[in-house]
Design a protein around this motif. Structure first.
Motif, short mmCIF file in Angstrom:
data_model
loop_
_atom_site.label_atom_id
_atom_site.label_comp_id
_atom_site.label_asym_id
_atom_site.label_seq_id
_atom_site.Cartn_x
_atom_site.Cartn_y
_atom_site.Cartn_z
N TYR A 53 0.82 -1.21 0.00
CA TYR A 53 0.00 0.00 0.00
C TYR A 53 0.85 1.27 0.00
O TYR A 53 0.32 2.38 -0.13
N VAL A 54 2.17 1.12 0.12
CA VAL A 54 3.06 2.29 0.09
C VAL A 54 3.74 2.40 -1.28
O VAL A 54 3.46 3.31 -2.05
N THR A 55 4.63 1.46 -1.60
CA THR A 55 5.37 1.54 -2.87
C THR A 55 4.80 0.64 -3.96
O THR A 55 5.26 0.70 -5.10
N GLY A 56 3.84 -0.21 -3.60
CA GLY A 56 3.31 -1.17 -4.57
C GLY A 56 4.09 -2.47 -4.59
O GLY A 56 3.73 -3.41 -5.30
N GLU A 57 5.17 -2.54 -3.79
CA GLU A 57 6.01 -3.75 -3.75
C GLU A 57 5.50 -4.74 -2.70
O GLU A 57 4.92 -4.35 -1.69
N THR A 58 5.75 -6.01 -2.96
CA THR A 58 5.44 -7.07 -2.00
C THR A 58 6.72 -7.84 -1.70
O THR A 58 7.73 -7.71 -2.42
N THR A 59 6.66 -8.67 -0.67
CA THR A 59 7.81 -9.54 -0.38
C THR A 59 8.15 -10.38 -1.60
O THR A 59 9.33 -10.55 -1.94
N GLU A 60 7.13 -10.87 -2.28
CA GLU A 60 7.34 -11.74 -3.44
C GLU A 60 7.97 -10.97 -4.61
O GLU A 60 8.90 -11.47 -5.27
N SER A 61 7.49 -9.76 -4.87
CA SER A 61 8.02 -9.00 -6.02
C SER A 61 9.46 -8.57 -5.77
O SER A 61 10.31 -8.66 -6.67
N VAL A 62 9.75 -8.12 -4.55
CA VAL A 62 11.12 -7.70 -4.23
C VAL A 62 12.06 -8.90 -4.26
O VAL A 62 13.17 -8.83 -4.80
N THR A 63 11.61 -10.02 -3.71
CA THR A 63 12.41 -11.24 -3.74
C THR A 63 12.74 -11.63 -5.18
O THR A 63 13.89 -11.95 -5.51
N GLY A 64 11.75 -11.59 -6.05
CA GLY A 64 11.96 -11.95 -7.45
C GLY A 64 13.00 -11.08 -8.13
O GLY A 64 13.89 -11.57 -8.84
N LEU A 66 15.41 -9.28 -6.69
CA LEU A 66 16.73 -9.47 -6.11
C LEU A 66 17.38 -10.76 -6.60
O LEU A 66 18.54 -10.76 -7.03
N ILE A 67 16.63 -11.85 -6.57
CA ILE A 67 17.19 -13.15 -6.92
C ILE A 67 17.45 -13.28 -8.43
O ILE A 67 18.48 -13.81 -8.85
N ASN A 68 16.53 -12.76 -9.24
CA ASN A 68 16.62 -12.97 -10.69
C ASN A 68 17.34 -11.87 -11.45
O ASN A 68 17.86 -12.11 -12.55
N THR A 69 17.38 -10.66 -10.89
CA THR A 69 17.96 -9.52 -11.62
C THR A 69 19.20 -8.96 -10.94
O THR A 69 20.25 -8.82 -11.57
N ILE A 70 19.09 -8.63 -9.65
CA ILE A 70 20.19 -7.94 -8.96
C ILE A 70 21.36 -8.86 -8.67
O ILE A 70 22.51 -8.58 -9.05
N PHE A 96 20.16 -1.75 -14.03
CA PHE A 96 19.11 -2.79 -13.97
C PHE A 96 17.87 -2.22 -14.66
O PHE A 96 16.90 -1.81 -14.01
N ASP A 97 17.92 -2.17 -15.99
CA ASP A 97 16.91 -1.42 -16.74
C ASP A 97 15.54 -2.10 -16.83
O ASP A 97 14.60 -1.53 -17.38
N SER A 98 15.42 -3.30 -16.26
CA SER A 98 14.09 -3.93 -16.21
C SER A 98 13.29 -3.43 -15.01
O SER A 98 12.09 -3.69 -14.91
N LEU A 99 13.94 -2.69 -14.11
CA LEU A 99 13.27 -2.13 -12.94
C LEU A 99 12.67 -0.77 -13.27
O LEU A 99 13.07 -0.11 -14.23
N THR A 100 11.73 -0.33 -12.43
CA THR A 100 11.17 1.01 -12.55
C THR A 100 11.57 1.81 -11.31
O THR A 100 12.09 1.26 -10.34
N GLU A 101 11.28 3.11 -11.32
CA GLU A 101 11.64 3.96 -10.19
C GLU A 101 10.84 3.63 -8.93
O GLU A 101 11.13 4.15 -7.85
N TYR A 102 9.83 2.76 -9.07
CA TYR A 102 9.05 2.36 -7.90
C TYR A 102 9.51 1.02 -7.32
O TYR A 102 8.90 0.51 -6.38
N ASP A 103 10.59 0.46 -7.86
CA ASP A 103 11.22 -0.71 -7.23
C ASP A 103 12.19 -0.18 -6.17
O ASP A 103 13.42 -0.25 -6.31
N LEU A 104 11.62 0.37 -5.12
CA LEU A 104 12.38 1.14 -4.15
C LEU A 104 12.96 0.29 -3.02
O LEU A 104 14.09 0.52 -2.58
N CYS A 105 12.20 -0.68 -2.55
CA CYS A 105 12.74 -1.58 -1.54
C CYS A 105 13.88 -2.43 -2.11
O CYS A 105 14.83 -2.77 -1.41
#
Length: 389
Positions: A53-64, A66-70, A96-105
């Motif tokens: 509800y803040v950045t639009g990110e979830t544990t699952e999206s951030v995990t994905g 980090l593990i697959n891109t970063i 990491f150009d597949s990310l957007t400016e809202y991939d903040l966590c």
């Protein structure tokens, strides 16, 4: 410094009490901790607490991400000096150009782990690294506010009495749909803490524009000095209208509406707020938060240090570093440590002391390089639900 490996821990820590506001009630916290190990076996740690509800990110999206891109791209990267680190952080979304400016966590956890490892490797604190790079003179201590959740009168009274014993003189009250209840809590705060207590309110998106126009003059008349996130982030266009209506009677602070640098630009250009709430995790780390602070300062907008509910000492220390670097935050929140968490990942959790004082001297100790937190393996393992590489 060359990166040898990275891993991600999904964590959970129970609270010692339930924390409530208009958007959420929490009795525990789920978080993410990045471990970055160098070829010299130095380990840096970074933390993020995704909130959809803040950045639009979830544990699952951030995990994905980090593990697959970063992680795959960062393994083997070399950073020969602080300029290399800063270049990486400034160009994070291009690298990491597949990310957007809202991939903040995603950025926050990665950045903190990198800075922590680089500081430890070079025997310097992140505070000193950043102050030298930015040409800033850091403060020696900061003063924290108490935060009171939206709870029953009995619980609110108990929390206020605890703050009174600690010598806290600034309070932020969670408010919502029941104005009469909120007014009673304001009166109770003055009764328990003292008539000179400085009171702020946080609505966590509870009102629409009409409700905000109705409620805020009443709160301002009662001496409430600021209102945080009175309306939903989806009602962004209503914030300039509210600012025009209030005409400075009370500070309008934005939090959920201020995540990315783009959000900050819009609010500045459209006059949507007089106060920015900066939080390391939701703003994308120290580097983004420092940029937003500089933008706000040059446009006459005040800033305050915020915190994610349930931060460990890693994010608390990063918050203290941000506050020390910026120097003139209007208010400070966070460093609740084991006032809220049932345990932390260090034997010496960061928490505010008497009078709400947060001491920064630990950041200059020889054994406190990097973010200044000595992570205990057993405590880290205790909070870990899953490890991913």
């Amino acid at each position: 410094m060359k990166i040898k490996s990275l891993k991600l821990r999904q964590t959970n820590i129970p609270f010692v009490l339930v924390f409530k506001h208009a958007l959420k009630s929490r009795s525990e916290v789920d978080g993410l901790i990045v471990e970055l190990e160098t070829e010299n076996n130095i380990v840096g740690y970074g933390e993020a607490l995704p909130r959809e509800y803040v950045t639009g990110e979830t544990t699952e999206s951030v995990t994905g991400h980090l593990i697959n891109t970063i992680f795959p791209k960062m393994r083997g990267m070399e950073f020969n000096n602080i300029d290399d680190v800063l270049y990486f952080l400034d160009n994070f979304y291009d690298i990491f150009d597949s990310l957007t400016e809202y991939d903040l966590c995603v950025k926050a956890a990665t950045e903190l782990a990198l800075l922590d490892a680089y500081g430890k490797e070079n025997k310097k604190s992140v505070l000193n690294l950043c102050s030298s790079a930015c040409g800033l003179t850091p403060k020696n201590e900061i003063v924290y506010s108490g935060v009171v959740s939206a709870d029953t009168p009995i619980i609110v009274k108990q929390i206020l009495k605890q703050y009174q014993k600690t010598g806290i003189t600034q309070i932020k009250l969670k408010v919502g749909k029941d104005l009469e209840h909120d007014i009673k809590n304001i009166e109770l705060s003055r009764e328990i803490i003292g008539k000179n207590v400085e009171i702020r309110a946080d609505a966590n998106e509870a009102w629409d524009l009409a409700s905000a126009k109705k409620n805020l003059p009443i709160l301002a008349e009662m001496g409430v000095v600021s209102i945080e996130q009175p309306m939903p982030k989806t009602s962004r266009d209503d914030y300039p209208k509210l600012m025009e209506f209030l005409r400075g009677k009370i500070e309008v602070c934005i939090d959920e509406s201020l995540c990315s640098i783009g959000d900050a630009k819009w609010m500045i250009e459209n006059g949507g707020a007089s106060l920015f709430n900066l939080r390391i995790s939701k703003n994308g780390g120290l580097s983004n938060a420092l940029k937003i602070f500089a933008m706000a300062k040059s446009n006459g907008i005040k800033c305050q240090l915020g915190a994610q509910v349930g931060e460990t000492s890693l994010l608390s220390s990063a918050g203290r570093i941000l506050a020390a670097l910026c120097g003139n935050f209007l208010f400070h929140e966070g460093s609740f440590g084991t006032h809220l968490l049932s345990y932390d990942l260090t034997k010496n959790p960061l928490s505010f002391g008497s009078g709400g004082i947060g001491d920064l001297s630990y950041l200059n100790l020889t054994d406190s390089m990097g973010l200044g937190i000595k992570v205990e393996g057993k405590l880290l393992d205790k909070m870990t639900k899953k490890i991913l590489e």
